[in-house]
Design an enzyme around this catalytic site. Structure first.
Site, PDB file in Angstrom:
ATOM      1  N   GLU A  55      37.252  37.898  50.742  1.00 47.14           N
ATOM      2  CA  GLU A  55      37.079  39.256  50.234  1.00 47.14           C
ATOM      3  C   GLU A  55      37.445  39.309  48.760  1.00 47.14           C
ATOM      4  O   GLU A  55      37.995  38.344  48.225  1.00 47.14           O
ATOM      5  CB  GLU A  55      37.875  40.269  51.058  1.00 47.14           C
ATOM      6  CG  GLU A  55      39.362  40.011  51.087  1.00 47.14           C
ATOM      7  CD  GLU A  55      40.113  40.942  52.035  1.00 47.14           C
ATOM      8  OE1 GLU A  55      39.606  41.226  53.130  1.00 47.14           O
ATOM      9  OE2 GLU A  55      41.201  41.387  51.672  1.00 47.14           O
ATOM     10  N   HIS A  71      48.248  44.890  32.323  1.00 50.78           N
ATOM     11  CA  HIS A  71      47.577  43.782  31.667  1.00 50.78           C
ATOM     12  C   HIS A  71      47.881  42.439  32.301  1.00 50.78           C
ATOM     13  O   HIS A  71      47.045  41.569  32.366  1.00 50.78           O
ATOM     14  CB  HIS A  71      47.971  43.749  30.194  1.00 50.78           C
ATOM     15  CG  HIS A  71      47.662  45.035  29.506  1.00 50.78           C
ATOM     16  ND1 HIS A  71      46.382  45.377  29.170  1.00 50.78           N
ATOM     17  CD2 HIS A  71      48.447  46.063  29.142  1.00 50.78           C
ATOM     18  CE1 HIS A  71      46.395  46.573  28.596  1.00 50.78           C
ATOM     19  NE2 HIS A  71      47.635  47.018  28.573  1.00 50.78           N
TER      20      HIS A  71
END
Lengths: 395, 294
Positions: B212, B250
């Site tokens: 997935e 980030h």
């Protein structure tokens, strides 16, 4: 309305909890990290009062769960109280990447000599914690990673061993921070690791970590994501639940403990297990339909959970048909069947329902549904045929 | 042959006295799995439908000679349960429980690797393992799996694991072993561990792999297949049509380094010679073609 896209994190990890900058700084302060004094404000008057209390100059910073605040005009320097009033007026209500600013953080302004970057997160591939430190902070770290990857010093930490002071010093040396920043950075990075592990964080990030002209290392921004699975041992994390960004549908689903992500189509999706729910969204798209949502009722779904899920879907005005796709492992077929029938009695469900039921006790479940089938409640033998039926009904 | 378990595997259930543990422990036993003991610190001397309860895993191992355990303990107790089993000498630990904190998973994964290198952990947050007709540990419905071979299945998603078994059974294709590795951040057993074991297993002639979106486990598996697998593989990746994910800070974006989308995973797998289906049914059809050509 903002429709968040499906992120692998949103559906796989039980709801990560994002903190606003000011919450992140409060969190860091609990672990002894140096942050600037500040106040959160929901109105312009509160912002002005906060600035008067703190003493100018201050920074006025939008509090939103997204990046790029500075570029969007959400972070401003205010030399005096009048400037605070002006900036707070402009920033409150501002739309930053689809997030409306509802609160600002008023913080004592800092003088900056240099800006660094520091973070810890889990490296799934290495199965260890990854620390990243760079002399080139204050900018998007992705850009640094692409253009100058050597400017990021990485350290992999075995959670059993932990992060020693010696290892931290080597890491700081590898990042080539100037001598003046070494002691302060080592101290903050060790505390950051403690906050990361003891706080059960998915991510802690400081960008920028600054060196002041006086030679102090200081935390100027804070991005913290907590592991939603860890709340059982952190009672205080309940306070962050109320500040998570969700649309109305997601809020209703969340209140019922369901894993829901809103999409913009017309076929309501209910499935058990994240993989099957994702796959259901895929198959609906592939047969020319358009899913209205992703909804995983989880492994232990019973009648109540199914009823709650149907209620949430039923309240979405865009839904024209509902596809319930259940493959029973931990969920038993008769529970699913009873849940559907019970929900249909509790709520007046307008959209027709197409069911596909397989797995544990599927025969028992189908037998319960069989006498109740009509043009509002249909059953299909396979996932593909059920998706086709649901897509057709939604047209 | 099967991988990791067979008809001789004796299994302890940590949490057998709980509602989930007794239900699935009972189903596993009825399937033919050698369910030899349960554990509960305060209920030693009692039994659950004839299965004796011991105070600890160590005592249960000593009394029964069990080499495997299945954990149905609530999330806060999973770390303790895994380490207790490893210290008692258990070779194969299956942790079904969902909702285990990622830091716990990272801790016990590394602890096992360093201090108990001969102990294999499957999960947490996985459906378990089934070698049809021989042994079923976990929550997979036994009747959806066809015994025999020649296919081995490894899957990251619980319900898609069942879907894969079911697709093959409808085509009258047997399975040597089906391993659900779970989709949590730090799975004890990886795709590569299973691919390696299937490659070495003489009865497994082909492998079906269900992945997935998110992470880079499928890309790593593709690398392994390219260089080390001689047996054919078919695959399906869930989340093909999911809109691009939102970033979680980030650092997360850098770790994934552009990997993680279904498209990237499918491309990597196809590049490694894997037959990739657009949905579970198509992946099943591709596997049927592979089996027909064996």
């Amino acid at each position: 309305m903002v429709l968040p896209s499906i992120s692998p994190y949103a559906i796989r990890e039980a709801t990560p909890v994002d903190l606003f900058e000011y919450q992140g700084k409060e969190f860091f302060a609990q672990f002894g990290m140096p942050v600037s004094p500040g106040r959160v404000a929901f109105t312009v008057d509160e912002a002005v009062a906060a600035a008067e209390e703190l003493g100018t100059p201050v920074m006025v910073k939008a509090q939103v769960h997204t990046g790029g605040r500075g570029k969007a005009g959400g972070v401003k320097f205010a030399a005096d109280v009048e400037a605070v009033r002006e900036h707070a007026t402009n920033i409150l209500g501002l739309d930053i990447r689809g997030h409306i600013v509802q609160r600002v953080w008023i913080e004592k302004a800092s003088d900056i000599a240099e800006e660094y970057y520091a973070s810890f997160t889990l490296d799934r591939s290495a199965k260890k914690h990854l620390g990243m430190l760079s002399k080139e902070g204050g900018v998007e770290i992705e850009t640094v990673a692409e253009e100058n990857p050597d400017a990021i010093a990485k350290i992999w930490v075995d959670p059993v061993v932990g992060l020693s002071e010696e290892a931290t010093r080597q890491w700081v040396a590898a990042a080539n921070l100037p001598d003046a920043a070494v002691e302060g950075s080592v101290d903050i990075l060790q505390k950051l690791y403690t906050a990361y592990t003891e706080g059960d964080c998915d991510l802690v990030e400081i960008n920028p970590l600054i060196l002041t002209p006086e030679g102090k290392v200081h935390v100027l921004d804070a991005k913290v994501t907590l592991d939603g699975n860890s709340t059982f041992r952190h009672e205080s994390y309940e306070q962050y639940d109320a500040t998570q960004p969700r649309d109305e549908r997601e809020e209703a689903a969340h209140a019922k403990g369901l894993q829901y992500v809103g999409l913009d189509g017309s076929v309501g999706v209910i499935a058990n297990g994240a993989g099957l729910a994702m796959s259901t969204v895929d198959v609906i798209n592939q047969v020319g339909g358009s899913p209205a949502n992703f909804l995983d009722i989880g492994g232990g779904a019973n009648a109540d959970v199914m009823a709650g899920a149907l209620e949430v879907i039923n309240n979405d005005p865009n839904v024209k048909s509902i596809f319930i796709n259940i493959f029973g492992g931990i969920t038993r077929g008769e529970e699913v069947a009873n849940g559907i029938l019970e929900a249909m009695q509790r709520v007046d469900i307008e959209a027709p329902i197409v069911i596909r039921l397989d797995g544990t006790n599927a025969d028992e479940g189908r037998a319960i549904l069989e006498p109740n089938l009509n043009d509002k409640l249909m059953m299909e033998a396979t996932m593909l045929s059920a998706a086709e039926k649901a897509a057709e009904l939604a047209r | 042959m099967s991988i990791f378990v067979d008809e001789n595997t004796k299994v302890i259930y940590q949490g057998l006295t709980g509602s989930q543990g007794s239900y699935y422990g009972g189903l596993n036993k009825a399937y033919g799995t050698q369910v030899v003991a349960g554990t509960h610190p305060k209920k030693a001397g009692t039994d659950v439908d004839g299965v004796p309860i011991y105070a600890s895993v160590a005592e249960a191992v000593e009394a029964t000679g069990a080499t495997a355990t299945c954990i149905f303990i609530p999330a806060p107790g999973v770390q303790g349960a895994v380490l207790e089993a490893a210290e008692a000498g258990i070779e194969f630990i299956v942790a079904i429980t969902e909702g285990v904190p990622a830091h716990d998973e990272a801790y016990f994964f590394n602890k096992l690797k360093t201090d108990f290198p001969n102990t294999r952990l499957l999960g947490p947050n996985c459906p378990g393992i089934i070698s049809p007709g021989k042994c079923n540990i976990g929550i997979t419905a036994g009747h959806i799996a066809q015994a025999g071979g020649p296919v081995g299945i490894v899957s990251r998603s619980g319900t898609l694991t069942y879907q894969a078994l079911y697709e093959l059974k409808q085509k009258d294709i047997g399975v040597t072993t089906c391993v659900g590795i779970g989709g949590d951040p730090v799975p004890g057993t990886s795709f590569i561990d299973c691919l390696e074991a299937f490659e070495a297993d003489p009865e497994t002639k082909a492998v079906m792999m269900i992945g997935e979106i998110g992470g880079s486990a499928e890309e790593e598996a593709a690398e392994f297949i390219k260089h080390h697998m001689t047996k054919p593989v078919s695959s399906y990746i869930a989340g093909v049509t999911a809109p691009p994910g939102k970033k979680m800070g980030h650092a997360g974006a850098i770790v994934s380094g552009g990997k993680g989308t279904a498209a990237a995973k499918m491309e990597a797998l196809e590049d490694a010679g894997v037959k990739v289906g657009q949905n579970p049914t198509e992946a099943g059809e591709l596997m049927a073609e592979i089996v027909a050509g064996l």
